[in-house]
Design a protein around this motif. Structure first.
Motif, mmCIF file in Angstrom:
data_model
loop_
_atom_site.group_PDB
_atom_site.id
_atom_site.type_symbol
_atom_site.label_atom_id
_atom_site.label_comp_id
_atom_site.label_asym_id
_atom_site.label_seq_id
_atom_site.Cartn_x
_atom_site.Cartn_y
_atom_site.Cartn_z
ATOM 1 N N THR A 7 0.707 -1.186 -0.026
ATOM 2 C CA THR A 7 -0.033 0.148 -0.057
ATOM 3 C C THR A 7 0.846 1.206 0.138
ATOM 4 O OG1 THR A 7 -0.245 -0.241 2.303
ATOM 5 C CG2 THR A 7 -1.607 -1.074 1.262
ATOM 6 N N GLY A 8 2.127 1.305 0.171
ATOM 7 C CA GLY A 8 2.706 2.272 0.073
ATOM 8 C C GLY A 8 2.929 2.976 1.385
ATOM 9 N N LEU A 9 2.291 2.619 2.451
ATOM 10 C CA LEU A 9 2.307 3.256 3.957
ATOM 11 C C LEU A 9 3.354 2.766 4.877
ATOM 12 C CD1 LEU A 9 -1.824 3.658 4.657
ATOM 13 C CD2 LEU A 9 -0.076 5.385 3.800
ATOM 14 N N GLU A 10 3.949 3.507 5.785
ATOM 15 C CA GLU A 10 4.550 3.067 7.016
ATOM 16 C C GLU A 10 4.026 3.826 8.073
ATOM 17 O OE1 GLU A 10 9.240 2.716 8.271
ATOM 18 O OE2 GLU A 10 8.882 3.532 6.673
ATOM 19 N N VAL A 11 3.593 3.403 9.150
ATOM 20 C CA VAL A 11 3.045 3.804 10.296
ATOM 21 C C VAL A 11 3.760 3.410 11.288
ATOM 22 C CG1 VAL A 11 0.986 4.630 11.569
ATOM 23 C CG2 VAL A 11 0.793 4.253 9.040
ATOM 24 N N LEU A 100 -10.886 10.226 1.491
ATOM 25 C CA LEU A 100 -10.144 8.886 1.439
ATOM 26 C C LEU A 100 -10.788 7.462 1.949
ATOM 27 C CD1 LEU A 100 -8.239 11.253 1.184
ATOM 28 C CD2 LEU A 100 -6.507 9.718 2.525
ATOM 29 N N PRO A 101 -10.655 6.678 1.515
ATOM 30 C CA PRO A 101 -11.069 5.377 1.948
ATOM 31 C C PRO A 101 -10.747 4.817 3.273
ATOM 32 C CG PRO A 101 -9.338 4.713 0.348
ATOM 33 C CD PRO A 101 -9.421 6.048 0.369
ATOM 34 N N ARG A 102 -11.752 3.808 3.698
ATOM 35 C CA ARG A 102 -11.343 3.363 5.051
ATOM 36 C C ARG A 102 -10.016 2.648 5.114
ATOM 37 N NH1 ARG A 102 -15.446 -0.085 8.891
ATOM 38 N NH2 ARG A 102 -14.147 -0.242 10.859
ATOM 39 N N TYR A 103 -9.532 1.733 4.095
ATOM 40 C CA TYR A 103 -8.306 1.249 3.936
ATOM 41 C C TYR A 103 -7.877 1.296 2.238
ATOM 42 C CZ TYR A 103 -5.020 -2.429 3.792
ATOM 43 O OH TYR A 103 -3.911 -3.173 3.685
ATOM 44 N N PRO A 104 -6.590 1.324 2.173
ATOM 45 C CA PRO A 104 -5.735 1.684 3.193
ATOM 46 C C PRO A 104 -5.722 2.945 3.893
ATOM 47 C CG PRO A 104 -4.583 1.848 1.140
ATOM 48 C CD PRO A 104 -6.122 1.276 0.909
ATOM 49 N N SER A 105 -5.223 3.449 5.010
ATOM 50 C CA SER A 105 -5.357 4.603 5.684
ATOM 51 C C SER A 105 -4.497 4.623 6.981
ATOM 52 C CB SER A 105 -6.749 4.837 6.070
ATOM 53 O OG SER A 105 -6.736 6.050 6.776
ATOM 54 N N ALA A 106 -3.619 5.872 6.888
ATOM 55 C CA ALA A 106 -2.779 6.105 8.147
ATOM 56 C C ALA A 106 -3.535 6.722 9.127
ATOM 57 C CB ALA A 106 -1.689 6.957 7.609
ATOM 58 N N CYS A 107 -4.741 7.346 8.849
ATOM 59 C CA CYS A 107 -5.613 7.853 9.851
ATOM 60 C C CYS A 107 -6.068 6.835 10.612
ATOM 61 C CB CYS A 107 -6.714 8.624 9.226
ATOM 62 S SG CYS A 107 -6.047 10.213 8.254
ATOM 63 N N GLY A 108 -6.763 5.597 9.807
ATOM 64 C CA GLY A 108 -7.353 4.588 10.508
ATOM 65 C C GLY A 108 -6.252 3.941 11.389
ATOM 66 N N LEU A 111 -6.002 6.206 14.712
ATOM 67 C CA LEU A 111 -7.264 6.178 15.549
ATOM 68 C C LEU A 111 -7.307 5.100 16.081
ATOM 69 C CD1 LEU A 111 -9.682 7.891 13.131
ATOM 70 C CD2 LEU A 111 -8.701 8.965 15.294
ATOM 71 N N GLU A 112 -6.925 3.973 15.557
ATOM 72 C CA GLU A 112 -7.001 2.596 16.491
ATOM 73 C C GLU A 112 -5.911 2.505 17.429
ATOM 74 O OE1 GLU A 112 -6.002 -2.159 15.389
ATOM 75 O OE2 GLU A 112 -6.185 -0.684 13.756
ATOM 76 N N ARG A 113 -4.921 3.082 17.337
ATOM 77 C CA ARG A 113 -3.952 3.040 18.486
ATOM 78 C C ARG A 113 -4.034 4.167 19.222
ATOM 79 N NH1 ARG A 113 1.529 2.303 14.428
ATOM 80 N NH2 ARG A 113 0.976 0.338 13.900
ATOM 81 N N GLY A 114 -4.660 5.318 18.911
ATOM 82 C CA GLY A 114 -4.843 6.448 19.821
ATOM 83 C C GLY A 114 -3.808 7.048 20.496
ATOM 84 N N GLN A 115 -2.749 7.307 19.515
ATOM 85 C CA GLN A 115 -1.506 7.590 20.078
ATOM 86 C C GLN A 115 -0.764 8.708 18.869
ATOM 87 O OE1 GLN A 115 0.829 4.542 21.689
ATOM 88 N NE2 GLN A 115 0.172 5.280 23.749
ATOM 89 N N PRO A 116 0.161 9.373 18.895
ATOM 90 C CA PRO A 116 0.687 10.142 17.947
ATOM 91 C C PRO A 116 1.732 9.038 17.035
ATOM 92 C CG PRO A 116 1.138 11.389 20.137
ATOM 93 C CD PRO A 116 0.308 10.117 20.251
ATOM 94 N N GLN A 117 1.510 9.230 15.877
ATOM 95 C CA GLN A 117 2.235 8.303 14.792
ATOM 96 C C GLN A 117 3.167 8.967 14.095
ATOM 97 O OE1 GLN A 117 1.435 4.790 15.125
ATOM 98 N NE2 GLN A 117 0.420 5.647 16.982
ATOM 99 N N LEU A 118 4.473 8.401 13.554
ATOM 100 C CA LEU A 118 5.054 8.701 12.611
ATOM 101 C C LEU A 118 4.774 7.902 11.410
ATOM 102 C CD1 LEU A 118 8.657 8.424 14.155
ATOM 103 C CD2 LEU A 118 7.067 10.420 14.274
ATOM 104 N N PHE A 119 4.636 8.697 10.077
ATOM 105 C CA PHE A 119 4.084 7.857 8.831
ATOM 106 C C PHE A 119 5.070 8.582 7.672
ATOM 107 C CE2 PHE A 119 1.791 11.979 8.725
ATOM 108 C CZ PHE A 119 1.270 12.133 7.408
ATOM 109 N N ARG A 120 5.015 7.705 6.860
ATOM 110 C CA ARG A 120 5.753 8.021 5.473
ATOM 111 C C ARG A 120 4.508 7.446 4.378
ATOM 112 N NH1 ARG A 120 9.920 5.858 8.535
ATOM 113 N NH2 ARG A 120 11.442 7.437 8.801
#
Length: 265
Positions: A7-11, A100-108, A111-120
């Protein structure tokens, strides 16, 4: 870590990432920080309808980001149109209103983890979305919640790999709290406009805004003194002072968010 090559996401969880904790703290322009905070305060008091946009703009300026935005889970969401970008700034300004869709999603994931995330975000993700956009080489994504409404606020760099540090994460936490407060304020205003008069709605908005004005003013005063050279304090001392005010501000906003809606009316 959530790495999805397909998906090209890293969280990555920011609070547990040793490499992020070891990043060098960047020196920020206190004059720019002061102006950003002043605009946020003004928006809360005078133009609550613009607060989310002001927060996105402030995120770019306060953290030295290339882009920033705020997303909300849509009320009438579908799997394909799940997240709505309600505010954007910087290079991503043109994506205001994007769905944006539910998946793939860095936002999702955030929100699931409930903490700050780093992402690319790599090219593969944008190919899946069917859009062209600059890749995200470094970013911080934070969750917020206002009643039953959830969303995220995020900053992005489009070339630098270590653009942000822990101070930026703390600043973004305050802005995430403000985003929740801004959405709640808008919801309250809409409810009052439906049930009562515009005068009552304005009174509620002003009351809420003035509750956060004192710590905001304290913070902008510190930044003003530093910007004008009226203090002998070094950058580290100023950083500690602003950090203390940010913590107070965050605590106050969270206390206000914890109040039942009826107590704010």
């Amino acid at each position: 870590m959530d790495t999805a090559a397909d998906t090209g996401l890293e969280v990555i969880n920011a609070q547990s990432d040793a490499a992020f904790a070891a990043r060098r703290v960047h020196i920020r322009d206190v004059a720019i920080q002061m102006e950003g905070m002043q605009r946020i305060a003004h928006a809360f008091v005078e133009n609550p309808d613009t607060i989310l946009l002001e927060l996105a703009n402030a995120a770019v300026e306060l953290c030295g980001a290339d882009s920033a935005g705020i997303s909300i889970e849509k009320e009438d969401r579908t799997e394909h149109d799940f997240y709505h970008w309600v505010a954007t700034a910087g290079q991503y300004t043109g994506y205001l209103g994007a769905m944006l869709p539910r998946y793939p999603s860095a936002c999702g994931i955030c929100l699931e983890r409930g903490q700050p995330q780093l992402f690319r975000v790599g090219k593969r993700f944008f190919d899946i979305m069917g859009i062209e956009a600059p890749p995200v080489t470094d970013g911080i994504l934070l969750p917020w919640e206002a009643g039953k409404t959830r969303g995220t606020i995020f900053i992005m760099a489009h070339g630098r790999t270590e653009a942000f540090d822990q101070d930026d994460c703390r600043m973004m936490q305050v802005l995430a709290d403000f985003a929740a407060m801004g959405v709640r304020q808008q919801q309250q205003q809409k409810l009052l406009l439906e049930q009562a008069s515009a005068t009552a709605a304005a009174a509620m908005a002003n009351d809420l805004a003035h509750k956060i004005n004192n710590p905001l003013q304290s913070l902008t005063n510190i930044l003003y003194m530093a910007a004008e050279g009226h203090t002998a304090a070094d950058a580290q001392t100023i950083g500690r002072q602003t950090s203390d005010d940010l913590k107070k501000l965050s605590t106050l906003v969270n206390e206000l968010l914890a109040l039942p809606y009826r107590k704010l009316i």
